[in-house]
Each structure stands twice: as structure tokens, then as C-alpha cells.
Design a protein around this motif. Sequence first.
Motif, short mmCIF file in Angstrom:
data_model
loop_
_atom_site.label_atom_id
_atom_site.label_comp_id
_atom_site.label_asym_id
_atom_site.label_seq_id
_atom_site.Cartn_x
_atom_site.Cartn_y
_atom_site.Cartn_z
N SER A 35 41.94 42.82 43.04
CA SER A 35 43.16 42.09 43.38
C SER A 35 43.95 42.87 44.42
O SER A 35 43.65 44.03 44.71
CB SER A 35 44.02 41.89 42.12
OG SER A 35 44.50 43.14 41.67
N GLU A 68 39.18 32.82 42.01
CA GLU A 68 40.24 32.51 41.06
C GLU A 68 39.66 32.73 39.67
O GLU A 68 38.81 31.98 39.23
CB GLU A 68 40.69 31.06 41.23
CG GLU A 68 41.28 30.78 42.60
CD GLU A 68 41.54 29.31 42.82
OE1 GLU A 68 41.89 28.60 41.86
OE2 GLU A 68 41.38 28.88 43.96
N SER A 71 43.46 34.72 35.97
CA SER A 71 44.39 35.78 35.58
C SER A 71 45.76 35.61 36.24
O SER A 71 46.71 36.30 35.89
CB SER A 71 43.82 37.15 35.96
OG SER A 71 43.76 37.28 37.38
N GLY A 72 45.85 34.70 37.19
CA GLY A 72 47.11 34.50 37.90
C GLY A 72 47.15 35.21 39.24
O GLY A 72 48.08 35.02 40.01
N SER A 73 46.18 36.05 39.52
CA SER A 73 46.12 36.68 40.84
C SER A 73 44.70 36.52 41.39
O SER A 73 43.73 36.62 40.66
CB SER A 73 46.50 38.16 40.77
OG SER A 73 45.53 38.91 40.09
N HIS A 100 41.11 42.76 31.54
CA HIS A 100 41.52 41.98 32.71
C HIS A 100 40.74 42.33 33.97
O HIS A 100 41.23 42.13 35.07
CB HIS A 100 43.03 42.10 32.95
CG HIS A 100 43.83 41.80 31.73
ND1 HIS A 100 43.96 40.53 31.24
CD2 HIS A 100 44.50 42.62 30.88
CE1 HIS A 100 44.70 40.57 30.13
NE2 HIS A 100 45.03 41.83 29.89
#
Length: 142
Positions: A35, A68, A71-73, A100
Motif C-alpha cells: 500500500s 482492491e 482493506s480500504g486502501s 492485513h
Amino acid sequence: MNQYHITRLEKKGVKPTAVRILVFKAMEEAQRPVSLLDLENLLETVDKSTIFRTLNVFLSHHLIHDIEDGSGSLKYEVCSNEETCSVDDMHIHFYCEKCHRTFCFRGIHVPVVHLPEGFDMHGINYMVKGVCRECSSKLENK
């Protein structure tokens, strides 16, 4: 600076600046999707906006692709093929709900999807979620 990284950037039409070489090298050495935050932590001397701009340059030149994982990022990964980064190169990813991290399963290709006529696929995201081997063994040892 590693000549391999410079050559790989140049092949994709990316000017090999010091920061771009650092980001690309960090991504390759991670050997997993990373990320923006991961890269910030790996490259403490490079600011977030510079890393973000570099990732966008890499994306636009098909040097990396984004994932994607829920995890939101977004996670970013170096394309495995030096010439192209296409749907054919896509493989299954695994997102560990405990640590994660996102893992690549390069040996397991995404199932073929036949779309109706008139639909043109540009990307595919196949994500499996669960608990990775390392986190599973920690749970078993408790």
C-alpha cells in the motif's frame, strides 16, 4: 543504483529518477502487493505525495497494477511480465484478515471470464480472504 531497475523503467518509457528507482526497487523487494502506507514506512526519506505521484506514473505506463483487497486502501504490485501488464497476467490474491497483508498466488490464475458481446475487459480482481499460514500457526500455538 541497480542497472536492472533503470533498464526496466526505461523499457516502459519511465524516466529513471532516483525516487522512481527507490520506489520500484522497494516494491520488487517486498515481493507482495504494498500500500501507499507500506511504501511510506519502507522509504522514510520520501514523502507521501511523491510516492503517490510515482505510483500513478508507474500505473499509467503499465509497470505496476493496483489491487482492491477490501482493506480500504489500494495495494500495488509490480507486473510480472516485463513487456506487458495484461489481464492474462492476473493471478489470485489472498488477504489475511488478521495481519492485513495481501499475498500473491502467481501459480493460480484467475478463472477465465467470458463476457457478453460488446463488453471489453480491462482488468480483473480475484481476492480470497481468510487467515494466512503464519497467523493460523500463531492461533494454533495459543
